[in-house]
Design a protein around this motif. Structure first.
Motif, PDB file in Angstrom:
ATOM      1  N   LYS A   1     -58.832  18.283 -50.621  1.00  0.00           N
ATOM      2  CA  LYS A   1     -57.735  19.205 -50.266  1.00  0.00           C
ATOM      3  C   LYS A   1     -57.039  18.794 -48.968  1.00  0.00           C
ATOM      4  O   LYS A   1     -57.680  18.371 -48.003  1.00  0.00           O
ATOM      5  CB  LYS A   1     -58.322  20.605 -50.104  1.00  0.00           C
ATOM      6  N   GLY A   2     -55.715  18.939 -48.954  1.00  0.00           N
ATOM      7  CA  GLY A   2     -54.947  18.708 -47.733  1.00  0.00           C
ATOM      8  C   GLY A   2     -53.850  19.744 -47.604  1.00  0.00           C
ATOM      9  O   GLY A   2     -53.142  20.033 -48.576  1.00  0.00           O
ATOM     10  N   GLU A   3     -53.727  20.333 -46.411  1.00  0.00           N
ATOM     11  CA  GLU A   3     -52.654  21.314 -46.167  1.00  0.00           C
ATOM     12  C   GLU A   3     -51.570  20.675 -45.310  1.00  0.00           C
ATOM     13  O   GLU A   3     -51.880  19.882 -44.404  1.00  0.00           O
ATOM     14  CB  GLU A   3     -53.215  22.537 -45.434  1.00  0.00           C
ATOM     15  N   ILE A   4     -50.328  21.051 -45.577  1.00  0.00           N
ATOM     16  CA  ILE A   4     -49.199  20.586 -44.759  1.00  0.00           C
ATOM     17  C   ILE A   4     -48.306  21.774 -44.408  1.00  0.00           C
ATOM     18  O   ILE A   4     -48.358  22.834 -45.065  1.00  0.00           O
ATOM     19  CB  ILE A   4     -48.334  19.498 -45.443  1.00  0.00           C
ATOM     20  N   LEU A   5     -47.488  21.570 -43.392  1.00  0.00           N
ATOM     21  CA  LEU A   5     -46.469  22.562 -43.013  1.00  0.00           C
ATOM     22  C   LEU A   5     -45.122  21.865 -43.022  1.00  0.00           C
ATOM     23  O   LEU A   5     -45.032  20.680 -42.676  1.00  0.00           O
ATOM     24  CB  LEU A   5     -46.743  23.087 -41.601  1.00  0.00           C
ATOM     25  N   ARG A   6     -44.102  22.593 -43.409  1.00  0.00           N
ATOM     26  CA  ARG A   6     -42.736  22.053 -43.324  1.00  0.00           C
ATOM     27  C   ARG A   6     -41.960  22.854 -42.284  1.00  0.00           C
ATOM     28  O   ARG A   6     -41.911  24.092 -42.351  1.00  0.00           O
ATOM     29  CB  ARG A   6     -42.045  22.106 -44.681  1.00  0.00           C
ATOM     30  N   LEU A   7     -41.364  22.130 -41.344  1.00  0.00           N
ATOM     31  CA  LEU A   7     -40.587  22.764 -40.282  1.00  0.00           C
ATOM     32  C   LEU A   7     -39.119  22.367 -40.433  1.00  0.00           C
ATOM     33  O   LEU A   7     -38.808  21.272 -40.899  1.00  0.00           O
ATOM     34  CB  LEU A   7     -41.072  22.303 -38.905  1.00  0.00           C
ATOM     35  N   ALA A   8     -38.232  23.250 -39.992  1.00  0.00           N
ATOM     36  CA  ALA A   8     -36.794  22.938 -40.005  1.00  0.00           C
ATOM     37  C   ALA A   8     -36.267  23.037 -38.574  1.00  0.00           C
ATOM     38  O   ALA A   8     -36.622  23.971 -37.835  1.00  0.00           O
ATOM     39  CB  ALA A   8     -36.051  23.915 -40.916  1.00  0.00           C
ATOM     40  N   HIS A   9     -35.418  22.098 -38.202  1.00  0.00           N
ATOM     41  CA  HIS A   9     -34.840  22.100 -36.861  1.00  0.00           C
ATOM     42  C   HIS A   9     -33.877  23.264 -36.715  1.00  0.00           C
ATOM     43  O   HIS A   9     -33.134  23.587 -37.655  1.00  0.00           O
ATOM     44  CB  HIS A   9     -34.104  20.775 -36.618  1.00  0.00           C
ATOM     45  N   ARG A  10     -33.898  23.944 -35.553  1.00  0.00           N
ATOM     46  CA  ARG A  10     -32.915  25.003 -35.268  1.00  0.00           C
ATOM     47  C   ARG A  10     -32.034  24.504 -34.134  1.00  0.00           C
ATOM     48  O   ARG A  10     -32.458  23.711 -33.294  1.00  0.00           O
ATOM     49  CB  ARG A  10     -33.619  26.299 -34.871  1.00  0.00           C
ATOM     50  N   ARG A  11     -30.822  25.027 -34.091  1.00  0.00           N
ATOM     51  CA  ARG A  11     -29.826  24.494 -33.165  1.00  0.00           C
ATOM     52  C   ARG A  11     -30.294  24.511 -31.707  1.00  0.00           C
ATOM     53  O   ARG A  11     -30.014  23.606 -30.939  1.00  0.00           O
ATOM     54  CB  ARG A  11     -28.517  25.259 -33.302  1.00  0.00           C
ATOM     55  N   SER A  12     -31.087  25.509 -31.354  1.00  0.00           N
ATOM     56  CA  SER A  12     -31.520  25.647 -29.958  1.00  0.00           C
ATOM     57  C   SER A  12     -32.674  24.699 -29.595  1.00  0.00           C
ATOM     58  O   SER A  12     -33.028  24.550 -28.424  1.00  0.00           O
ATOM     59  CB  SER A  12     -31.988  27.082 -29.721  1.00  0.00           C
ATOM     60  N   ALA A  13     -33.281  24.067 -30.599  1.00  0.00           N
ATOM     61  CA  ALA A  13     -34.502  23.275 -30.357  1.00  0.00           C
ATOM     62  C   ALA A  13     -34.166  21.844 -29.949  1.00  0.00           C
ATOM     63  O   ALA A  13     -33.084  21.337 -30.255  1.00  0.00           O
ATOM     64  CB  ALA A  13     -35.353  23.264 -31.622  1.00  0.00           C
ATOM     65  N   VAL A  14     -35.130  21.178 -29.266  1.00  0.00           N
ATOM     66  CA  VAL A  14     -34.926  19.768 -28.910  1.00  0.00           C
ATOM     67  C   VAL A  14     -34.895  18.950 -30.200  1.00  0.00           C
ATOM     68  O   VAL A  14     -35.482  19.349 -31.209  1.00  0.00           O
ATOM     69  CB  VAL A  14     -36.054  19.229 -27.986  1.00  0.00           C
ATOM     70  N   PRO A  15     -34.206  17.791 -30.185  1.00  0.00           N
ATOM     71  CA  PRO A  15     -34.124  16.989 -31.423  1.00  0.00           C
ATOM     72  C   PRO A  15     -35.513  16.528 -31.884  1.00  0.00           C
ATOM     73  O   PRO A  15     -36.387  16.261 -31.060  1.00  0.00           O
ATOM     74  CB  PRO A  15     -33.264  15.786 -31.025  1.00  0.00           C
ATOM     75  N   PRO A  16     -35.708  16.434 -33.196  1.00  0.00           N
ATOM     76  CA  PRO A  16     -37.000  15.964 -33.721  1.00  0.00           C
ATOM     77  C   PRO A  16     -37.141  14.459 -33.498  1.00  0.00           C
ATOM     78  O   PRO A  16     -36.151  13.780 -33.211  1.00  0.00           O
ATOM     79  CB  PRO A  16     -36.890  16.274 -35.216  1.00  0.00           C
ATOM     80  N   PRO A  17     -38.362  13.915 -33.652  1.00  0.00           N
ATOM     81  CA  PRO A  17     -38.500  12.453 -33.552  1.00  0.00           C
ATOM     82  C   PRO A  17     -37.799  11.767 -34.722  1.00  0.00           C
ATOM     83  O   PRO A  17     -37.597  12.378 -35.766  1.00  0.00           O
ATOM     84  CB  PRO A  17     -40.021  12.251 -33.637  1.00  0.00           C
ATOM     85  N   ARG A  18     -37.417  10.490 -34.487  1.00  0.00           N
ATOM     86  CA  ARG A  18     -36.803   9.712 -35.568  1.00  0.00           C
ATOM     87  C   ARG A  18     -37.878   8.992 -36.386  1.00  0.00           C
ATOM     88  O   ARG A  18     -37.770   8.818 -37.580  1.00  0.00           O
ATOM     89  CB  ARG A  18     -35.857   8.659 -34.959  1.00  0.00           C
ATOM     90  N   ARG A  19     -38.923   8.557 -35.668  1.00  0.00           N
ATOM     91  CA  ARG A  19     -40.009   7.827 -36.322  1.00  0.00           C
ATOM     92  C   ARG A  19     -41.090   8.810 -36.768  1.00  0.00           C
ATOM     93  O   ARG A  19     -41.186   9.919 -36.236  1.00  0.00           O
ATOM     94  CB  ARG A  19     -40.650   6.830 -35.350  1.00  0.00           C
ATOM     95  N   THR A  20     -41.952   8.342 -37.667  1.00  0.00           N
ATOM     96  CA  THR A  20     -43.168   9.099 -37.956  1.00  0.00           C
ATOM     97  C   THR A  20     -44.026   9.096 -36.702  1.00  0.00           C
ATOM     98  O   THR A  20     -44.186   8.061 -36.050  1.00  0.00           O
ATOM     99  CB  THR A  20     -43.949   8.429 -39.108  1.00  0.00           C
ATOM    100  N   VAL A  21     -44.562  10.258 -36.347  1.00  0.00           N
ATOM    101  CA  VAL A  21     -45.464  10.353 -35.191  1.00  0.00           C
ATOM    102  C   VAL A  21     -46.851  10.684 -35.717  1.00  0.00           C
ATOM    103  O   VAL A  21     -47.046  11.697 -36.400  1.00  0.00           O
ATOM    104  CB  VAL A  21     -45.010  11.458 -34.214  1.00  0.00           C
TER     105      VAL A  21
END
Ligand code: GLY
Length: 377
Positions: free
Chosen positions: A223-243
Motif C-alpha cells: 500500500k502507498g498513500e499520496i496527496l495532491r496539492l494545488a498551487h494558490r495565488r498567494s503561495a510561493v511557486p512550487p519546485p520545477r524539479r522532482t524533490v
C-alpha cells in the motif's frame, strides 16, 4: 494472433498498444476499471538513480535502460494517440535535513559513483539556488538531472487513446482465470463473456497472483498513500524539479504537475488489499513534506488516495513466460511501474516474437523462481 491482456494499468496498456501497433496483433484488454489502481495513484517519478539501493544493481540497470527509452516512448505514444504523454524532463533533486540524512545521501552518492553513475553533490545553499522552494532545514543533497517524471494521469489517457486508435478492444469485466488445454493457453474467463486468445499477458498489478497458481506467493500488494496539492495565488511557486528528501530518515517526495500542482508521496505498508487513506499517513506526508518545502502550507489539499503497488519477492519485476505455451506475465514492478513501462513493453514484444528478453530485462525472467522453472521444463 489474438492476445488478451489482463489489466489496463500502465504496464498492461503499454504492452497492448505496442503489441497492436508494432506486432500487428488483435489485442483485447480485460479490466473492470481501466486506468485505475496503482497507475492512477502513482507519483510518476521515472527515477532509477534516486530509487537505487545497494544490492539491487539489476533493478538499477533495468531502470536506467527504461528511463533512456522514455523520451522516444513518449514521442511515439503522442503520435499514436494524439495526446501528450505528460513527460517532464526537468530532473530531480534529493535533499537531506539532519546529519544522519546527509550521511545516508553521501553513501548513496558514493555507491552510485562506484557504479559509474556520478551525481552532483550540492550544499543546502546551492540546492536552494537550483530550487528556491526548498526550505532552510535542507542542509545538502544531490542533483540528478537524468531522473525524470511523468504525469501519470495524462499518460494513462494517452495510452488509452493510442490503444483505441490501434484497434485494441477493452472488455470492462473482472478476469477470473486463464484457460489452457494442458499445453497452450486458450483464453480468459471473466465475470461475463469468455475471451478466447492464443496468447495471454497477466499484467494485473497487485491482483496478478490470483490469476494463475504459478504466481502464488510471488506478487503481493504494498500500500502507498499520496496527496495532491494545488498551487494558490498567494503561495510561493512550487519546485520545477522532482524533490525527493530524507527527513530524519523518512523518505518523502514531491512531483510537480503542470499548472503548479504537486503530488506528495508516499507511505508504504504491508496491509493486504486495504486502500483506505489513514489519518496517520496524511499527517506523516504533510509533516515531512512541509519541512522540506515550507511554502506548501499555503497550497490547497485537493486529493488523498491510496494505491497497491505490486511488490515482488526480490524487488525485481516478473517479465517472461509462465507454464503453458502462450502465457506471459508482466507484473511485480513495485515502486517502478511508470519507469519500467517502456522496457517492459519492449520485452513483451520480444517474447511475442519468440525472442529472448532483451538486455538487462533478462534479469526479470520469472524462471528465477522454482515453480516457474519447473513448469517451463
Ligand atoms: N514510485 C514511488 C512510490 O511508489 O512511492
Amino acid at each position: 494472433m489474438n492476445l488478451a491482456v489482463i489489466g489496463a494499468g500502465v504496464i498492461g496498456m503499454s504492452c497492448a498498444w505496442r503489441a497492436a501497433a508494432v506486432a500487428g496483433l488483435a489485442v483485447t484488454v480485460i479490466d473492470p476499471a481501466p486506468a485505475s489502481g496503482a497507475s492512477w495513484v502513482a507519483g510518476g517519478m521515472l527515477a532509477p538513480v534516486t530509487e537505487a539501493w545497494p544490492g539491487e544493481e539489476e533493478l538499477l540497470d533495468i531502470g536506467v535502460a527504461s528511463v533512456d527509452r522514455w523520451p522516444e516512448f513518449a514521442a511515439a505514444l503522442a503520435e499514436a494517440g494524439g495526446r501528450d504523454a505528460g513527460l517532464r524532463t526537468d530532473g530531480t533533486v534529493v535533499a537531506a535535513t539532519g546529519s544522519g540524512d546527509r550521511d545516508e545521501l553521501e553513501q548513496l552518492a558514493t555507491y552510485l559513483g562506484t557504479l559509474g553513475r556520478p551525481v552532483e553533490r550540492l550544499t543546502g545553499r546551492e540546492l536552494r539556488k537550483v530550487e528556491p522552494a526548498l526550505g532552510p532545514e535542507v542542509r545538502g543533497g544531490l542533483c540528478v538531472p537524468d531522473d525524470l517524471a511523468v504525469d501519470n494521469r495524462q499518460l494513462l489517457d494517452a495510452l488509452r487513446a493510442a490503444c483505441e486508435k490501434n484497434g485494441v478492444r477493452f472488455v470492462e469485466r473482472a478476469a477470473r482465470r486463464v484457460h489452457d488445454d494442458g499445453s497452450r493457453v486458450t483464453g480468459v474467463r471473466t465475470d461475463g463473456e469468455d475471451v478466447p486468445a492464443e496468447a495471454v499477458l497477466i499484467s494485473a498489478g497487485a491482483w496478478s497472483a490470483a490469476l494463475h497458481p504459478l504466481l502464488d506467493g510471488l506478487v503481493r500488494p504494498v500500500k502507498g498513500e499520496i496527496l495532491r496539492l494545488a498551487h494558490r495565488r498567494s503561495a510561493v511557486p512550487p519546485p520545477r524539479r522532482t524533490v525527493r528528501a530524507l527527513v530524519d530518515g523518512r523518505p518523502v517526495y514531491a512531483v510537480p504537475r503542470d499548472g503548479g500542482g504537486l503530488v506528495i508521496g508516499a507511505t508504504q505498508y504491508e496491509t493486504g488489499f486495504d486502500t483506505e487513506v489513514t489519518v496517520g499517513g496524511v499527517r506523516d506526508l504533510l509533516r515531512d513534506a512541509e519541512r522540506v518545502l515550507p511554502g506548501i502550507s499555503e497550497f490547497a489539499l485537493v486529493e488523498s488516495a491510496a494505491g497497491l503497488r505490486p511488490g515482488s519477492v526480490d524487488n525485481l519485476p516478473l517479465i517472461g513466460r509462465l507454464g503453458p505455451d502462450g502465457l506471459l506475465v508482466a507484473t511485480g514492478h513495485g515502486r517502478n511501474g511508470m519507469l519500467l513501462a517502456p522496457v517492459t513493453a519492449d520485452a513483451v514484444l520480444a517474447l511475442l516474437h519468440d525472442e529472448p528478453l532483451p538486455g538487462p530485462a533478462a534479469a526479470a525472467d520469472p524462471v528465477r523462481f522454482t515453480a516457474v522453472a519447473t513448469a517451463r521444463r
